[in-house]
Design a protein around this motif. Sequence first.
Motif, short mmCIF file in Angstrom:
data_model
loop_
_atom_site.label_atom_id
_atom_site.label_comp_id
_atom_site.label_asym_id
_atom_site.label_seq_id
_atom_site.Cartn_x
_atom_site.Cartn_y
_atom_site.Cartn_z
N THR A 512 10.94 -9.26 -23.91
CA THR A 512 9.55 -8.82 -24.31
C THR A 512 9.61 -7.98 -25.24
N ILE A 513 8.51 -8.25 -26.40
CA ILE A 513 8.61 -7.46 -27.65
C ILE A 513 7.36 -6.52 -27.63
N TYR A 514 7.47 -5.24 -27.74
CA TYR A 514 6.57 -4.29 -28.09
C TYR A 514 6.60 -3.90 -29.49
N GLY A 515 5.67 -4.35 -30.40
CA GLY A 515 5.71 -3.74 -31.90
C GLY A 515 4.63 -3.78 -32.53
N LYS A 516 4.71 -3.03 -33.72
CA LYS A 516 3.36 -2.73 -34.60
C LYS A 516 3.79 -3.10 -36.08
N THR A 517 3.20 -3.77 -36.75
CA THR A 517 3.19 -4.06 -38.07
C THR A 517 2.70 -2.85 -38.98
N GLY A 518 2.79 -3.16 -40.31
CA GLY A 518 2.45 -2.09 -41.35
C GLY A 518 2.39 -2.70 -42.60
N THR A 519 1.40 -2.51 -43.21
CA THR A 519 1.43 -3.20 -44.79
C THR A 519 0.82 -1.88 -45.67
N ALA A 520 1.37 -1.43 -46.71
CA ALA A 520 1.01 -0.62 -47.82
C ALA A 520 1.68 -1.07 -49.37
N SER A 521 0.79 -0.28 -50.21
CA SER A 521 1.28 -0.48 -51.73
C SER A 521 1.98 0.73 -52.03
N PRO A 522 2.99 0.70 -52.70
CA PRO A 522 3.72 1.83 -53.27
C PRO A 522 2.73 2.49 -54.35
N VAL A 523 2.80 3.64 -54.52
CA VAL A 523 2.02 4.36 -55.60
C VAL A 523 2.50 4.96 -56.82
N LEU A 524 1.84 4.04 -57.77
CA LEU A 524 2.40 4.64 -59.20
C LEU A 524 2.37 5.81 -59.66
N ALA A 525 3.05 6.23 -60.91
CA ALA A 525 3.13 7.69 -61.43
C ALA A 525 1.75 8.03 -61.64
N ASP A 526 0.68 7.42 -61.99
CA ASP A 526 -0.69 7.84 -62.39
C ASP A 526 -1.54 7.85 -60.87
N GLY A 527 -0.82 7.48 -59.93
CA GLY A 527 -1.64 7.75 -58.66
C GLY A 527 -2.28 6.52 -58.29
N ARG A 528 -2.32 5.47 -58.91
CA ARG A 528 -2.83 4.05 -58.53
C ARG A 528 -2.21 3.26 -57.64
N ASP A 529 -2.45 2.56 -56.91
CA ASP A 529 -1.68 1.54 -56.07
C ASP A 529 -1.04 0.42 -57.05
N ASP A 530 0.22 0.11 -56.61
CA ASP A 530 1.06 -0.91 -57.58
C ASP A 530 0.42 -2.20 -56.82
N GLY A 531 -0.26 -2.97 -58.01
CA GLY A 531 -0.72 -4.17 -57.34
C GLY A 531 0.19 -5.27 -57.16
N THR A 532 1.37 -5.05 -57.57
CA THR A 532 2.39 -6.13 -57.52
C THR A 532 3.48 -6.16 -56.37
N ARG A 533 3.57 -4.93 -55.65
CA ARG A 533 4.40 -4.89 -54.74
C ARG A 533 3.96 -4.50 -53.45
N GLN A 534 4.46 -4.66 -52.21
CA GLN A 534 4.02 -4.41 -51.09
C GLN A 534 5.16 -3.70 -50.06
N TYR A 535 4.91 -2.68 -49.44
CA TYR A 535 5.93 -2.41 -48.35
C TYR A 535 5.52 -3.14 -46.95
#
Length: 583
Positions: A512-535
Amino acid sequence: MAISPTLIDLLALRFVLASGVCVAAGAAVWAVMTLCRRWLPGVAAQRSVWLAGQCTIAAAFVLVLLPQNERLRLLPPIDVESLSATGAPAGASVAAPAPDNAANVVSEPPVGRSWPAWGAQAWLLVYALGLGYTAIQLLQAGRALRGLAAAGDARHGDGVQLIEVAAPISPMLFGLLKPRLLLPRHLRDFDASQRQLILEHELTHLRRRDLHWAGAGLLLQTVFWFNPFMRLLRKRLSWAQELGCDSDVLQGRPPAQRRAYAAALVAQLRLQQQALPTALAFSAANNAGAVAGRIALIRDPAAAPRSRWTRIAAAAGLSAVLAASFAFQPTLATPSASELSCTALVDAASGRRLRYDGQCDERATPASTFNIAVALMGYDSGILHDEHAPVIPYKSSYTTWNHEEWRTDTDPSTWIINSTLWYAQQVATRMGEERFQRYVEGFGYGNRDVSGDAGKHNGLTQSWVESSLQISAAEQVEFMRRIVNRQLPVSGKAYEMTARILHPQTLSNGWTIYGKTGTASPVLADGRDDGTRQYGWYVGWATKGGRTIVFARMMLDHRQETYAGLRVKQAFLRDVASQLDKL
């Protein structure tokens, strides 16, 4: 440290891919060199270009194994995520968990290697056997040379040990560290001037360091034994060395000595046995056609001009082959090709590591996996009551990021199912900064930094989303272990209700699996989200009988149509959870 079958399969597939690119590059190099020989005959005598051809093929092989810049490649990556397991494809959806308290039985796809994975494993075995066989042949050749030297009569002359042997061999220079020259006894029957020219030929090899050049070419041929073009290029390297020595020995000599030298070549060819690959032999080509070619160049040295333009032309052609092999080679799009990845499993009771693959100590934003911590805080503080209370009405001012399922009134159960960010933000806001910080400290959660974005004072609502709060997979596993063992400063109700809203799934193997997913983008040096990669995250625990295993799987890879967290969860259920009984 345990190595996952998926990782082994991927390495094998990448090796197969590199082998294929190596052979293709070999064909291209041979074509380029053939054209160069046709238009620039002087290439035949340039040992550097033939060794450079071998190095070009080796570089094409290595490039496939190295991390690559996707912007420079022209071919899209090959998706082989499902090659290590048969059954459902990598993009197949996992059955959605039931919103009630009952366990949801999920039938996971069967695990096993597909034919490409088995084929890759088989090629690795064949390569290892071939490499071993080739190495043994070289060792035997070296042993034969040393045996000949031991049976001969040695003397010193011209800076090298001269050894006369009774065997019908060609004069041979061998030994990288301790060069020795084997001379067949039948040379006594040659004319004195011929003997002197033959000896001068071998000594010229020594002065030109041809043993080192030949050794490098032989090493590359051995490592890439499966590539027929490596053998062809190495033979051409040997041929170029002979032509170079012929040219140096005969430079400025009269026609009579040239004719005597050519006659010695023919006579030696009739007497000698097969030359050994670890030595430089006077008649190394050992066939009438090659010797005839050498004799033609001896008689007419102008037929093989030596010019820097031959090297330049060959270098340009080889550079073009290498650039093309880099730009057009395919690559593999898989979790192991990600920039950052980890799979960690630990026995909850003993703390023993069952599997630790990848960069498990690298921290990243926890994203929606932090909802487990928020749920514990909410139930312990009384802000949350049960699976369906409180229901917090949706407001248009809440962050939705274009998620339609977030634009509705939400309770704890649907919050976890949909990873509704604004619901977690409302729970944290009602908790207050002081209590929120105290919980994070008590949980020992990651770096415990809930300050949020610099200068924005949004830690209470944003710190766990691409902001200040960071956690590694190793720390996620430790946090899960403290939950399972009830070692956190929260109430029993908090543990029980948090487990319920995670909507456990029971696999067909009984876990029996108890789990939670998560997705987010890395943050670039200028503070914007990286539109090409994901955690992508998937964390939690698995139970069966009296045993519990806590886990964390994380990766950072290229953005795709499906969320990274969902892909990580699917891969975990397919490739890892189905094998928990073996851990």
